[in-house]
Design a protein around this motif. Structure first.
Motif, PDB file in Angstrom:
ATOM      1  N   LEU A  82      -4.063  -4.697  12.746  1.00  0.00           N
ATOM      2  CA  LEU A  82      -4.536  -5.834  13.525  1.00  0.00           C
ATOM      3  C   LEU A  82      -3.386  -6.773  13.881  1.00  0.00           C
ATOM      4  O   LEU A  82      -3.334  -7.328  14.979  1.00  0.00           O
ATOM      5  CB  LEU A  82      -5.612  -6.592  12.746  1.00  0.00           C
ATOM      6  CG  LEU A  82      -6.919  -5.835  12.479  1.00  0.00           C
ATOM      7  CD1 LEU A  82      -7.857  -6.693  11.641  1.00  0.00           C
ATOM      8  CD2 LEU A  82      -7.592  -5.412  13.773  1.00  0.00           C
ATOM      9  N   THR A  85      -1.275  -5.937  16.945  1.00  0.00           N
ATOM     10  CA  THR A  85      -1.814  -6.196  18.274  1.00  0.00           C
ATOM     11  C   THR A  85      -1.119  -7.381  18.927  1.00  0.00           C
ATOM     12  O   THR A  85      -1.134  -7.518  20.141  1.00  0.00           O
ATOM     13  CB  THR A  85      -3.318  -6.501  18.222  1.00  0.00           C
ATOM     14  OG1 THR A  85      -3.526  -7.724  17.524  1.00  0.00           O
ATOM     15  CG2 THR A  85      -4.086  -5.379  17.557  1.00  0.00           C
ATOM     16  N   ARG A 165      -9.479   1.577  11.035  1.00  0.00           N
ATOM     17  CA  ARG A 165      -8.616   0.524  11.562  1.00  0.00           C
ATOM     18  C   ARG A 165      -8.787   0.393  13.077  1.00  0.00           C
ATOM     19  O   ARG A 165      -8.908  -0.714  13.611  1.00  0.00           O
ATOM     20  CB  ARG A 165      -7.153   0.823  11.230  1.00  0.00           C
ATOM     21  CG  ARG A 165      -6.181  -0.201  11.774  1.00  0.00           C
ATOM     22  CD  ARG A 165      -4.788  -0.010  11.248  1.00  0.00           C
ATOM     23  NE  ARG A 165      -3.997   0.901  12.059  1.00  0.00           N
ATOM     24  CZ  ARG A 165      -2.661   0.939  12.032  1.00  0.00           C
ATOM     25  NH1 ARG A 165      -2.008   0.137  11.215  1.00  0.00           N
ATOM     26  NH2 ARG A 165      -2.001   1.771  12.775  1.00  0.00           N
ATOM     27  N   GLN A 166      -8.805   1.523  13.772  1.00  0.00           N
ATOM     28  CA  GLN A 166      -8.978   1.490  15.215  1.00  0.00           C
ATOM     29  C   GLN A 166     -10.331   0.903  15.589  1.00  0.00           C
ATOM     30  O   GLN A 166     -10.451   0.120  16.541  1.00  0.00           O
ATOM     31  CB  GLN A 166      -8.855   2.917  15.772  1.00  0.00           C
ATOM     32  CG  GLN A 166      -7.487   3.563  15.583  1.00  0.00           C
ATOM     33  CD  GLN A 166      -6.459   3.041  16.580  1.00  0.00           C
ATOM     34  OE1 GLN A 166      -6.825   2.450  17.579  1.00  0.00           O
ATOM     35  NE2 GLN A 166      -5.188   3.262  16.300  1.00  0.00           N
ATOM     36  N   ALA A 169     -10.422  -2.872  15.084  1.00  0.00           N
ATOM     37  CA  ALA A 169      -9.695  -3.535  16.166  1.00  0.00           C
ATOM     38  C   ALA A 169     -10.526  -3.575  17.438  1.00  0.00           C
ATOM     39  O   ALA A 169     -10.574  -4.589  18.142  1.00  0.00           O
ATOM     40  CB  ALA A 169      -8.373  -2.810  16.420  1.00  0.00           C
ATOM     41  N   ALA A 173     -11.886  -6.853  19.342  1.00  0.00           N
ATOM     42  CA  ALA A 173     -11.547  -7.045  20.752  1.00  0.00           C
ATOM     43  C   ALA A 173     -12.786  -7.386  21.553  1.00  0.00           C
ATOM     44  O   ALA A 173     -12.782  -8.286  22.400  1.00  0.00           O
ATOM     45  CB  ALA A 173     -10.899  -5.777  21.307  1.00  0.00           C
ATOM     46  N   ILE A 180      -7.644  -5.127  23.416  1.00  0.00           N
ATOM     47  CA  ILE A 180      -6.471  -4.981  22.551  1.00  0.00           C
ATOM     48  C   ILE A 180      -5.827  -3.628  22.854  1.00  0.00           C
ATOM     49  O   ILE A 180      -6.170  -2.611  22.274  1.00  0.00           O
ATOM     50  CB  ILE A 180      -6.858  -5.092  21.072  1.00  0.00           C
ATOM     51  CG1 ILE A 180      -7.457  -6.474  20.802  1.00  0.00           C
ATOM     52  CG2 ILE A 180      -5.648  -4.888  20.181  1.00  0.00           C
ATOM     53  CD1 ILE A 180      -7.820  -6.721  19.368  1.00  0.00           C
ATOM     54  N   LEU A 183      -2.637  -2.101  20.064  1.00  0.00           N
ATOM     55  CA  LEU A 183      -2.885  -1.287  18.880  1.00  0.00           C
ATOM     56  C   LEU A 183      -2.975   0.181  19.250  1.00  0.00           C
ATOM     57  O   LEU A 183      -2.384   1.038  18.596  1.00  0.00           O
ATOM     58  CB  LEU A 183      -4.170  -1.732  18.180  1.00  0.00           C
ATOM     59  CG  LEU A 183      -4.535  -0.961  16.907  1.00  0.00           C
ATOM     60  CD1 LEU A 183      -3.412  -1.055  15.889  1.00  0.00           C
ATOM     61  CD2 LEU A 183      -5.817  -1.497  16.307  1.00  0.00           C
ATOM     62  N   ALA A 187       0.170   1.698  17.545  1.00  0.00           N
ATOM     63  CA  ALA A 187      -0.188   1.957  16.146  1.00  0.00           C
ATOM     64  C   ALA A 187       0.477   3.222  15.631  1.00  0.00           C
ATOM     65  O   ALA A 187       0.501   4.245  16.300  1.00  0.00           O
ATOM     66  CB  ALA A 187      -1.703   2.086  16.013  1.00  0.00           C
TER      67      ALA A 187
END
Length: 372
Positions: A82, A85, A165-166, A169, A173, A180, A183, A187
């Motif tokens: 995060l 980003t 995690r994705q 995010a 967003a 975002i 990322l 990433a």
């Protein structure tokens, strides 16, 4: 004048002393959470920052204490992603209180001064682990969005954590009405579980000042997952801190050839090291500034930006930057290692402020010679 020139030549000829700088920098990667670079801005007095996000340690609901570390790893990896980003302000999990069970979201939000909290848990499913996460408004305890479940084999939990995690995010967003893209573009691939554990062990040794002992552990972490380049940066730092400059230079050369595998903040650290190794203070300062631009509240980035500002005779800028390190509430023992703020104040001849800071530090670390 002749004596001044001689003294200047002697100082210039000395090899740069980086031990205290990098030991303190490594302290930001303490033990379990293993991250320096997540964003940690100063507290806004009296109210939670609306766009500030904190990721709590995931609750272990497997009943198996051998996988308890995964909860911290999940918080770390999601926080790190995060922060990369460069849009969201993310609390460093080092500074966030840890809990083995369910958390009180309101209290947690107050402690870290964050409005949005990411809470999660994981359970066992045979030989797999299943993760789920939730976005919660700390001020009202309102569920914003549920995410998951995501499942991975017990021996490869980072695969699920990377996917989670994705999704976190993306959910944030959507809530912030922003796209975002950074990322998805920047990433890094999550490391394997074994490589991550080795990296944690290496950083723990590094943060305790055991430079020689940390090197083989960090190199082992890199060898366990050849796509995981970051541990090599820390091995290079450990070599330099123990005076083994040739080995440091060799590893930095290897990392440089694989720089695309690094997260943006790590690429900044690579460029800083390349500059330091060739004695380019202006280049190191520029690299530190770029690191700070990638993660404006990262304690490690603030520290390096401040120290390198002093190296190019910008002490007033150093004071401004170093004051942003939240030493009173950080999970890092900055008053033990020192942020360099007193020296920056001395360089700007702000001696009353220097004395106040020195006394404050000594009150926190009364036995430490540097504070005295």
């Amino acid at each position: 004048p002749a004596q001044s020139r001689d003294a200047s030549d002697r100082v210039t000829a000395q090899r740069p002393r980086l031990s205290s700088r990098l030991i303190a920098f490594g302290a930001g990667a303490i033990a379990v959470t293993a991250t320096v670079f997540v964003m940690l801005q100063q507290r806004t007095a009296g109210r939670a920052a609306k766009g500030r996000v904190a990721v709590a340690t995931f609750e272990n609901r497997t009943g198996d204490t051998s996988v308890a570390l995964i909860g911290r790893m999940a918080a770390d990896w999601i926080s790190r992603g995060l922060a990369e980003t460069r849009i969201l302000e993310v609390v460093n999990p080092v500074a966030a209180p840890s809990a083995s069970g369910p958390i009180d979201v309101r209290s947690f939000g107050e402690d870290v001064n964050a409005r949005t909290i990411v809470v999660g848990s994981y359970i066992g499913r045979g030989d797999s682990i299943e993760f789920e996460a939730r976005l919660v408004d700390a001020s009202s305890n309102r569920l914003i969005r549920a995410i998951g479940p995501v499942t991975a084999h017990r021996g490869s939990p980072m695969l699920a954590i990377g996917i989670l995690r994705q999704r976190v995010a993306g959910a944030l967003a959507a809530e912030n009405d922003r796209v975002i893209t950074a990322l998805a573009r920047e990433a890094t691939q999550p490391p394997t579980y074994d490589a991550y554990l080795a990296w944690v062990d290496g950083l723990d040794a590094f943060s305790q000042g055991d430079m020689i002992g940390s090197i083989p552990i960090l190199l082992r972490a890199a060898s366990l997952d050849t796509n995981f380049v970051t541990p090599m940066l820390w091995a290079a730092a450990a070599y330099a801190n123990s005076g083994r400059w040739a080995q440091c230079d060799s590893i930095i050369g290897i990392v440089d050839r694989r720089h695309r595998a690094l997260a943006p903040i790590d690429r900044g650290l690579l460029n800083l090291w390349k500059s330091l190794l060739r004695g380019d203070k202006a280049g190191a300062y520029a690299a530190a500034k770029l690191m700070l631009a990638e993660a404006p509240g990262s304690e490690g980035a603030l520290y390096l930006a401040g120290l390198n500002a002093m190296e190019v005779n910008r002490p007033a800028e150093a004071v401004s930057v170093l004051r942003r390190i939240p030493v009173q509430r950080s999970g890092v023992r900055w008053d033990l290692f020192g942020t360099g703020l007193t020296f920056a104040l001395h360089m700007t001849e702000r001696h009353t402020e220097e004395l106040v800071e020195a006394r404050r530090r000594r009150s926190r670390e009364p036995k430490w010679l540097g504070a005295l």
